[in-house]
Design a protein around this motif. Structure first.
Motif, PDB file in Angstrom:
ATOM      1  N   ILE A   1       1.049  -1.144  -0.098  1.00 29.95           N
ATOM      2  CA  ILE A   1       0.184   0.030  -0.009  1.00 29.95           C
ATOM      3  C   ILE A   1       0.817   1.311   0.015  1.00 29.95           C
ATOM      4  O   ILE A   1       1.785   1.404   0.890  1.00 29.95           O
ATOM      5  N   VAL A   2       0.711   2.019  -0.991  1.00 29.03           N
ATOM      6  CA  VAL A   2       1.338   3.412  -1.105  1.00 29.03           C
ATOM      7  C   VAL A   2       0.727   4.473   0.079  1.00 29.03           C
ATOM      8  O   VAL A   2      -0.378   4.526  -0.060  1.00 29.03           O
ATOM      9  N   GLU A   3       1.590   4.839   0.879  1.00 29.58           N
ATOM     10  CA  GLU A   3       1.024   5.593   2.039  1.00 29.58           C
ATOM     11  C   GLU A   3       1.473   7.085   1.613  1.00 29.58           C
ATOM     12  O   GLU A   3       0.987   7.830   2.452  1.00 29.58           O
ATOM     13  N   GLY A   4       2.193   7.346   0.819  1.00 26.58           N
ATOM     14  CA  GLY A   4       2.760   8.711   0.554  1.00 26.58           C
ATOM     15  C   GLY A   4       3.910   8.817  -0.256  1.00 26.58           C
ATOM     16  O   GLY A   4       4.563   7.999  -0.876  1.00 26.58           O
ATOM     17  N   PHE A   5       4.317  10.012  -0.737  1.00 26.68           N
ATOM     18  CA  PHE A   5       5.481  10.335  -1.684  1.00 26.68           C
ATOM     19  C   PHE A   5       6.253  11.416  -1.104  1.00 26.68           C
ATOM     20  O   PHE A   5       5.780  12.367  -0.308  1.00 26.68           O
ATOM     21  N   ALA A   6       7.475  11.570  -1.568  1.00 22.26           N
ATOM     22  CA  ALA A   6       8.194  12.631  -1.403  1.00 22.26           C
ATOM     23  C   ALA A   6       9.354  12.737  -2.666  1.00 22.26           C
ATOM     24  O   ALA A   6       9.451  11.850  -3.346  1.00 22.26           O
ATOM     25  N   ALA A   7       9.708  14.083  -2.587  1.00 24.90           N
ATOM     26  CA  ALA A   7      10.720  14.230  -3.702  1.00 24.90           C
ATOM     27  C   ALA A   7      10.459  13.814  -5.021  1.00 24.90           C
ATOM     28  O   ALA A   7      11.292  13.362  -6.095  1.00 24.90           O
ATOM     29  N   LEU A   8       9.066  13.879  -5.570  1.00 23.16           N
ATOM     30  CA  LEU A   8       8.647  13.804  -7.001  1.00 23.16           C
ATOM     31  C   LEU A   8       9.145  14.945  -7.933  1.00 23.16           C
ATOM     32  O   LEU A   8       8.920  15.913  -7.786  1.00 23.16           O
ATOM     33  N   ASP A   9       9.522  14.239  -9.207  1.00 21.34           N
ATOM     34  CA  ASP A   9       9.627  15.215 -10.079  1.00 21.34           C
ATOM     35  C   ASP A   9       8.279  15.515 -10.797  1.00 21.34           C
ATOM     36  O   ASP A   9       7.223  14.915 -10.398  1.00 21.34           O
ATOM     37  N   ALA A  10       8.228  16.466 -11.782  1.00 25.22           N
ATOM     38  CA  ALA A  10       6.883  16.913 -12.383  1.00 25.22           C
ATOM     39  C   ALA A  10       6.165  16.027 -12.701  1.00 25.22           C
ATOM     40  O   ALA A  10       4.799  15.810 -12.679  1.00 25.22           O
ATOM     41  N   SER A  11       6.601  15.162 -13.448  1.00 25.16           N
ATOM     42  CA  SER A  11       5.961  13.784 -14.287  1.00 25.16           C
ATOM     43  C   SER A  11       5.547  12.954 -13.265  1.00 25.16           C
ATOM     44  O   SER A  11       4.272  12.708 -13.441  1.00 25.16           O
ATOM     45  N   ALA A  12       6.145  12.815 -12.134  1.00 21.30           N
ATOM     46  CA  ALA A  12       5.598  11.688 -11.341  1.00 21.30           C
ATOM     47  C   ALA A  12       4.662  12.218 -10.385  1.00 21.30           C
ATOM     48  O   ALA A  12       3.554  11.635 -10.111  1.00 21.30           O
ATOM     49  N   ARG A  13       4.713  13.581 -10.193  1.00 14.61           N
ATOM     50  CA  ARG A  13       3.549  14.177  -9.402  1.00 14.61           C
ATOM     51  C   ARG A  13       2.202  14.100 -10.390  1.00 14.61           C
ATOM     52  O   ARG A  13       1.115  14.131  -9.607  1.00 14.61           O
ATOM     53  N   ARG A  14       2.418  14.249 -11.695  1.00 13.17           N
ATOM     54  CA  ARG A  14       1.232  14.385 -12.381  1.00 13.17           C
ATOM     55  C   ARG A  14       0.656  12.896 -12.402  1.00 13.17           C
ATOM     56  O   ARG A  14      -0.466  12.656 -12.262  1.00 13.17           O
ATOM     57  N   LEU A  15       1.730  11.680 -12.724  1.00 18.05           N
ATOM     58  CA  LEU A  15       1.304  10.480 -12.650  1.00 18.05           C
ATOM     59  C   LEU A  15       0.346   9.871 -11.279  1.00 18.05           C
ATOM     60  O   LEU A  15      -0.657   9.441 -11.331  1.00 18.05           O
ATOM     61  N   PHE A  16       0.782  10.446 -10.273  1.00 12.33           N
ATOM     62  CA  PHE A  16       0.352   9.969  -8.844  1.00 12.33           C
ATOM     63  C   PHE A  16      -0.668  10.984  -8.305  1.00 12.33           C
ATOM     64  O   PHE A  16      -0.997  11.116  -7.194  1.00 12.33           O
ATOM     65  N   SER A  17      -1.182  11.909  -9.048  1.00  8.70           N
ATOM     66  CA  SER A  17      -1.908  12.994  -8.500  1.00  8.70           C
ATOM     67  C   SER A  17      -3.429  12.627  -8.247  1.00  8.70           C
ATOM     68  O   SER A  17      -4.057  13.421  -7.643  1.00  8.70           O
ATOM     69  N   THR A  18      -3.803  11.598  -8.712  1.00  6.10           N
ATOM     70  CA  THR A  18      -5.393  11.345  -8.298  1.00  6.10           C
ATOM     71  C   THR A  18      -5.305   9.761  -7.678  1.00  6.10           C
ATOM     72  O   THR A  18      -5.742   8.899  -8.365  1.00  6.10           O
ATOM     73  N   PRO A  19      -4.799   9.739  -6.454  1.00  2.00           N
ATOM     74  CA  PRO A  19      -4.844   8.375  -5.825  1.00  2.00           C
ATOM     75  C   PRO A  19      -6.138   7.732  -5.567  1.00  2.00           C
ATOM     76  O   PRO A  19      -6.174   6.554  -5.447  1.00  2.00           O
ATOM     77  N   ASP A  20      -7.211   8.558  -5.804  1.00  2.00           N
ATOM     78  CA  ASP A  20      -8.507   7.884  -5.580  1.00  2.00           C
ATOM     79  C   ASP A  20      -8.860   7.297  -6.816  1.00  2.00           C
ATOM     80  O   ASP A  20     -10.007   6.529  -6.651  1.00  2.00           O
ATOM     81  N   LYS A  21      -8.200   7.581  -7.905  1.00  2.00           N
ATOM     82  CA  LYS A  21      -8.741   6.825  -9.126  1.00  2.00           C
ATOM     83  C   LYS A  21      -7.734   6.066  -9.594  1.00  2.00           C
ATOM     84  O   LYS A  21      -7.749   5.269 -10.832  1.00  2.00           O
ATOM     85  N   GLY A  22      -6.439   5.710  -9.043  1.00  2.00           N
ATOM     86  CA  GLY A  22      -5.270   5.025  -9.525  1.00  2.00           C
ATOM     87  C   GLY A  22      -4.188   5.739 -10.173  1.00  2.00           C
ATOM     88  O   GLY A  22      -4.027   7.027  -9.819  1.00  2.00           O
ATOM     89  N   LEU A  23      -3.618   5.264 -11.220  1.00  2.00           N
ATOM     90  CA  LEU A  23      -2.706   6.008 -11.923  1.00  2.00           C
ATOM     91  C   LEU A  23      -3.172   6.698 -13.057  1.00  2.00           C
ATOM     92  O   LEU A  23      -3.943   6.317 -13.603  1.00  2.00           O
ATOM     93  N   ARG A  24      -2.714   7.954 -13.088  1.00  2.00           N
ATOM     94  CA  ARG A  24      -3.202   8.721 -14.133  1.00  2.00           C
ATOM     95  C   ARG A  24      -2.385   8.319 -15.390  1.00  2.00           C
ATOM     96  O   ARG A  24      -1.370   7.701 -15.158  1.00  2.00           O
ATOM     97  N   SER A  25      -3.021   8.677 -16.398  1.00  2.00           N
ATOM     98  CA  SER A  25      -2.306   8.173 -17.710  1.00  2.00           C
ATOM     99  C   SER A  25      -1.075   9.009 -17.907  1.00  2.00           C
ATOM    100  O   SER A  25      -1.125  10.201 -17.510  1.00  2.00           O
ATOM    101  N   THR A  26      -0.093   8.242 -18.409  1.00  2.00           N
ATOM    102  CA  THR A  26       1.320   9.065 -18.520  1.00  2.00           C
ATOM    103  C   THR A  26       1.368  10.321 -19.710  1.00  2.00           C
ATOM    104  O   THR A  26       2.196  10.825 -19.658  1.00  2.00           O
ATOM    105  N   SER A  27       0.242  10.134 -20.623  1.00  2.00           N
ATOM    106  CA  SER A  27       0.428  11.124 -21.510  1.00  2.00           C
ATOM    107  C   SER A  27      -0.496  12.297 -21.366  1.00  2.00           C
ATOM    108  O   SER A  27      -0.740  13.254 -22.127  1.00  2.00           O
ATOM    109  N   THR A  28      -1.131  12.365 -20.026  1.00  2.00           N
ATOM    110  CA  THR A  28      -1.853  13.664 -19.510  1.00  2.00           C
ATOM    111  C   THR A  28      -1.357  14.353 -18.720  1.00  2.00           C
ATOM    112  O   THR A  28      -0.300  14.157 -18.287  1.00  2.00           O
TER     113      THR A  28
END
Length: 162
Positions: free
Chosen positions: A135-162
């Motif tokens: 279970i992912v409990e949280g993040f730190a030191a994310l680059d901009a792409s990773a912030r976008r990918l993990f921005s909707t934890p209630d929905k899972g992984l965001r598409s990498t192309s958005t």
């Protein structure tokens, strides 16, 4: 926190075996045969969860765009024996992911640190330790792409192309 010496090798070995299969894009049946309990679940604490065999298939499909990845355990934050055949743990790890959506002109990288909660169980038939939950409990030191990918934890992984 001081980790009981006898538990640290079990924890590291089990997590590394899990990531070896995950990074190799092993099919669900191979994941279950090699490292997962039958009731495995993964996801985001307080957010989207993938459960059971259908959930594992969906999780693996969601992350199938990653073709180059690594996960390095940086720290064991906590580990506890929850009985003779069960452990719980919390870890901090560094990740690197490189992925490419089908229609994307180029690949994209995602880097940062993730905090995970783990549940491990020893299987009575062979004595092997297996992952029951990651279970992912949280993040730190994310680059901009990773912030976008993990921005909707209630929905899972965001598409990498958005």
């Amino acid at each position: 926190m001081s980790v009981p010496a006898a538990l640290e090798p079990v924890l590291i070995d089990t997590i590394e075996r899990y990531f070896t299969l995950l990074q190799a894009h092993a099919p669900p049946d191979e994941m279950y045969a090699g490292i997962l309990t039958e009731d495995f679940e993964t996801g985001f604490e307080g957010g989207h969860m993938w459960r059971g065999k259908a959930g594992l298939r969906d999780f693996l499909q969601a992350r199938s765009v990653f073709f180059d990845e690594s996960h390095e355990i940086l720290q064991i934050l906590d580990v506890r024996r929850e009985g003779p055949e069960a452990l719980t743990a919390r870890t901090r790890l560094r990740f690197f992911l490189r992925g490419r959506e089908d229609a994307a002109a180029r690949s994209e990288t995602y880097t940062g640190e993730a905090f995970h909660g783990w549940r491990l169980r020893r299987q009575p038939q062979d004595g092997d330790w297996r992952v029951a939950a990651q279970i992912v409990e949280g993040f730190a030191a994310l680059d901009a792409s990773a912030r976008r990918l993990f921005s909707t934890p209630d929905k899972g992984l965001r598409s990498t192309s958005t």
